[in-house]
Design a protein around this motif. Structure first.
Motif, PDB file in Angstrom:
ATOM      1  N   LEU A 108       0.797  -1.209   0.000  1.00  0.00           N
ATOM      2  CA  LEU A 108       0.000   0.000   0.000  1.00  0.00           C
ATOM      3  C   LEU A 108       0.838   1.271   0.000  1.00  0.00           C
ATOM      4  O   LEU A 108       0.500   2.189  -0.726  1.00  0.00           O
ATOM      5  N   PRO A 109       1.903   1.342   0.773  1.00  0.00           N
ATOM      6  CA  PRO A 109       2.698   2.579   0.731  1.00  0.00           C
ATOM      7  C   PRO A 109       3.309   2.830  -0.648  1.00  0.00           C
ATOM      8  O   PRO A 109       3.446   3.976  -1.043  1.00  0.00           O
ATOM      9  N   TYR A 110       3.638   1.748  -1.382  1.00  0.00           N
ATOM     10  CA  TYR A 110       4.220   1.922  -2.711  1.00  0.00           C
ATOM     11  C   TYR A 110       3.219   2.546  -3.667  1.00  0.00           C
ATOM     12  O   TYR A 110       3.553   3.442  -4.436  1.00  0.00           O
ATOM     13  N   ILE A 111       1.977   2.079  -3.622  1.00  0.00           N
ATOM     14  CA  ILE A 111       0.933   2.634  -4.485  1.00  0.00           C
ATOM     15  C   ILE A 111       0.663   4.089  -4.124  1.00  0.00           C
ATOM     16  O   ILE A 111       0.491   4.942  -5.000  1.00  0.00           O
ATOM     17  N   GLN A 112       0.647   4.384  -2.835  1.00  0.00           N
ATOM     18  CA  GLN A 112       0.449   5.770  -2.412  1.00  0.00           C
ATOM     19  C   GLN A 112       1.612   6.637  -2.889  1.00  0.00           C
ATOM     20  O   GLN A 112       1.409   7.787  -3.272  1.00  0.00           O
ATOM     21  N   LEU A 113       2.824   6.088  -2.899  1.00  0.00           N
ATOM     22  CA  LEU A 113       3.982   6.844  -3.373  1.00  0.00           C
ATOM     23  C   LEU A 113       3.853   7.147  -4.861  1.00  0.00           C
ATOM     24  O   LEU A 113       4.201   8.234  -5.317  1.00  0.00           O
ATOM     25  N   LEU A 114       3.363   6.175  -5.653  1.00  0.00           N
ATOM     26  CA  LEU A 114       3.203   6.396  -7.086  1.00  0.00           C
ATOM     27  C   LEU A 114       2.198   7.497  -7.385  1.00  0.00           C
ATOM     28  O   LEU A 114       2.349   8.242  -8.348  1.00  0.00           O
ATOM     29  N   TRP A 115       1.163   7.582  -6.590  1.00  0.00           N
ATOM     30  CA  TRP A 115       0.133   8.582  -6.819  1.00  0.00           C
ATOM     31  C   TRP A 115       0.433   9.906  -6.123  1.00  0.00           C
ATOM     32  O   TRP A 115      -0.298  10.871  -6.281  1.00  0.00           O
ATOM     33  N   HIS A 116       1.508   9.954  -5.366  1.00  0.00           N
ATOM     34  CA  HIS A 116       1.882  11.165  -4.656  1.00  0.00           C
ATOM     35  C   HIS A 116       2.301  12.241  -5.651  1.00  0.00           C
ATOM     36  O   HIS A 116       3.054  12.004  -6.573  1.00  0.00           O
ATOM     37  N   LYS A 117       1.812  13.426  -5.441  1.00  0.00           N
ATOM     38  CA  LYS A 117       2.162  14.521  -6.341  1.00  0.00           C
ATOM     39  C   LYS A 117       3.423  15.204  -5.834  1.00  0.00           C
ATOM     40  O   LYS A 117       3.545  15.546  -4.669  1.00  0.00           O
ATOM     41  N   LEU A 118       4.370  15.366  -6.739  1.00  0.00           N
ATOM     42  CA  LEU A 118       5.643  15.994  -6.415  1.00  0.00           C
ATOM     43  C   LEU A 118       5.780  17.248  -7.272  1.00  0.00           C
ATOM     44  O   LEU A 118       5.905  17.177  -8.482  1.00  0.00           O
ATOM     45  N   ASN A 119       5.746  18.396  -6.674  1.00  0.00           N
ATOM     46  CA  ASN A 119       5.824  19.683  -7.364  1.00  0.00           C
ATOM     47  C   ASN A 119       4.750  19.810  -8.452  1.00  0.00           C
ATOM     48  O   ASN A 119       5.002  20.300  -9.533  1.00  0.00           O
ATOM     49  N   GLY A 120       3.573  19.312  -8.178  1.00  0.00           N
ATOM     50  CA  GLY A 120       2.466  19.439  -9.120  1.00  0.00           C
ATOM     51  C   GLY A 120       2.449  18.378 -10.209  1.00  0.00           C
ATOM     52  O   GLY A 120       1.603  18.425 -11.079  1.00  0.00           O
ATOM     53  N   GLN A 121       3.392  17.446 -10.219  1.00  0.00           N
ATOM     54  CA  GLN A 121       3.425  16.404 -11.246  1.00  0.00           C
ATOM     55  C   GLN A 121       3.079  15.061 -10.631  1.00  0.00           C
ATOM     56  O   GLN A 121       3.451  14.777  -9.499  1.00  0.00           O
ATOM     57  N   ASN A 122       2.400  14.270 -11.388  1.00  0.00           N
ATOM     58  CA  ASN A 122       2.034  12.945 -10.935  1.00  0.00           C
ATOM     59  C   ASN A 122       3.151  11.973 -11.306  1.00  0.00           C
ATOM     60  O   ASN A 122       3.538  11.877 -12.465  1.00  0.00           O
ATOM     61  N   MET A 123       3.669  11.249 -10.345  1.00  0.00           N
ATOM     62  CA  MET A 123       4.802  10.357 -10.587  1.00  0.00           C
ATOM     63  C   MET A 123       4.429   9.211 -11.517  1.00  0.00           C
ATOM     64  O   MET A 123       5.271   8.731 -12.277  1.00  0.00           O
ATOM     65  N   ILE A 124       3.183   8.766 -11.486  1.00  0.00           N
ATOM     66  CA  ILE A 124       2.774   7.666 -12.357  1.00  0.00           C
ATOM     67  C   ILE A 124       2.815   8.096 -13.816  1.00  0.00           C
ATOM     68  O   ILE A 124       3.170   7.311 -14.698  1.00  0.00           O
ATOM     69  N   LEU A 125       2.502   9.339 -14.110  1.00  0.00           N
ATOM     70  CA  LEU A 125       2.587   9.841 -15.480  1.00  0.00           C
ATOM     71  C   LEU A 125       4.036   9.887 -15.949  1.00  0.00           C
ATOM     72  O   LEU A 125       4.325   9.580 -17.109  1.00  0.00           O
ATOM     73  N   ASP A 126       4.952  10.247 -15.066  1.00  0.00           N
ATOM     74  CA  ASP A 126       6.369  10.236 -15.410  1.00  0.00           C
ATOM     75  C   ASP A 126       6.852   8.819 -15.688  1.00  0.00           C
ATOM     76  O   ASP A 126       7.648   8.583 -16.607  1.00  0.00           O
ATOM     77  N   LEU A 127       6.376   7.870 -14.904  1.00  0.00           N
ATOM     78  CA  LEU A 127       6.741   6.469 -15.105  1.00  0.00           C
ATOM     79  C   LEU A 127       6.234   5.963 -16.451  1.00  0.00           C
ATOM     80  O   LEU A 127       6.967   5.307 -17.200  1.00  0.00           O
ATOM     81  N   ILE A 128       5.007   6.281 -16.785  1.00  0.00           N
ATOM     82  CA  ILE A 128       4.433   5.850 -18.063  1.00  0.00           C
ATOM     83  C   ILE A 128       5.149   6.518 -19.231  1.00  0.00           C
ATOM     84  O   ILE A 128       5.450   5.870 -20.244  1.00  0.00           O
ATOM     85  N   ALA A 129       5.453   7.796 -19.107  1.00  0.00           N
ATOM     86  CA  ALA A 129       6.159   8.507 -20.174  1.00  0.00           C
ATOM     87  C   ALA A 129       7.552   7.910 -20.401  1.00  0.00           C
ATOM     88  O   ALA A 129       7.993   7.752 -21.543  1.00  0.00           O
ATOM     89  N   GLY A 130       8.247   7.583 -19.338  1.00  0.00           N
ATOM     90  CA  GLY A 130       9.561   6.956 -19.467  1.00  0.00           C
ATOM     91  C   GLY A 130       9.478   5.588 -20.118  1.00  0.00           C
ATOM     92  O   GLY A 130      10.319   5.238 -20.952  1.00  0.00           O
ATOM     93  N   TYR A 131       8.483   4.816 -19.744  1.00  0.00           N
ATOM     94  CA  TYR A 131       8.279   3.492 -20.330  1.00  0.00           C
ATOM     95  C   TYR A 131       8.004   3.598 -21.830  1.00  0.00           C
ATOM     96  O   TYR A 131       8.602   2.882 -22.631  1.00  0.00           O
ATOM     97  N   LEU A 132       7.114   4.505 -22.213  1.00  0.00           N
ATOM     98  CA  LEU A 132       6.771   4.656 -23.624  1.00  0.00           C
ATOM     99  C   LEU A 132       7.948   5.170 -24.447  1.00  0.00           C
ATOM    100  O   LEU A 132       8.172   4.718 -25.571  1.00  0.00           O
ATOM    101  N   SER A 133       8.710   6.092 -23.902  1.00  0.00           N
ATOM    102  CA  SER A 133       9.867   6.594 -24.645  1.00  0.00           C
ATOM    103  C   SER A 133      10.921   5.513 -24.816  1.00  0.00           C
ATOM    104  O   SER A 133      11.575   5.432 -25.860  1.00  0.00           O
TER     105      SER A 133
END
Length: 84
Positions: A1-26
C-alpha cells in the motif's frame, strides 16, 4: 500500500505515475526505432568482409560477403521486403 500511495503522490504538481508511463513509452519507442537501424548498420559494415572457418583458414573464395545493400534506406527496405 505505501508503494501505491507513493506512485500517486504529487511531487511539485506532477504525478509520478505519469512520469513512469512517459519513461516506459519513450524507452519502447527508442528500442523499436533503433533496433532495425542497428541491424542495417551491422550488415552494411560486414559487406565485403571475408569469413574465417574454425581452423582460421580463409582460402575459399565463396566465403566473402558481396555488397548487397547500397545504403541505410535501401537496406531497411530490402530487409523489410525479404525478412519481414
Amino acid at each position: 500500500l505505501p508503494y501505491i500511495q507513493l506512485l500517486w503522490h504529487k511531487l511539485n504538481g506532477q504525478n509520478m505515475i505519469l512520469d513512469l508511463i512517459a519513461g516506459y513509452l519513450s524507452g519502447c519507442v527508442a528500442v523499436i526505432v533503433t533496433g532495425p537501424l542497428w541491424l542495417v548498420n551491422t550488415r552494411l559494415k560486414l559487406q565485403g568482409v571475408t569469413s574465417v572457418d574454425e581452423r582460421g583458414s580463409s582460402n575459399n573464395n565463396n566465403n566473402t560477403m558481396k555488397q548487397y545493400y547500397k545504403g541505410i534506406f535501401h537496406g531497411l527496405c530490402t530487409i523489410c521486403k525479404q525478412e519481414g
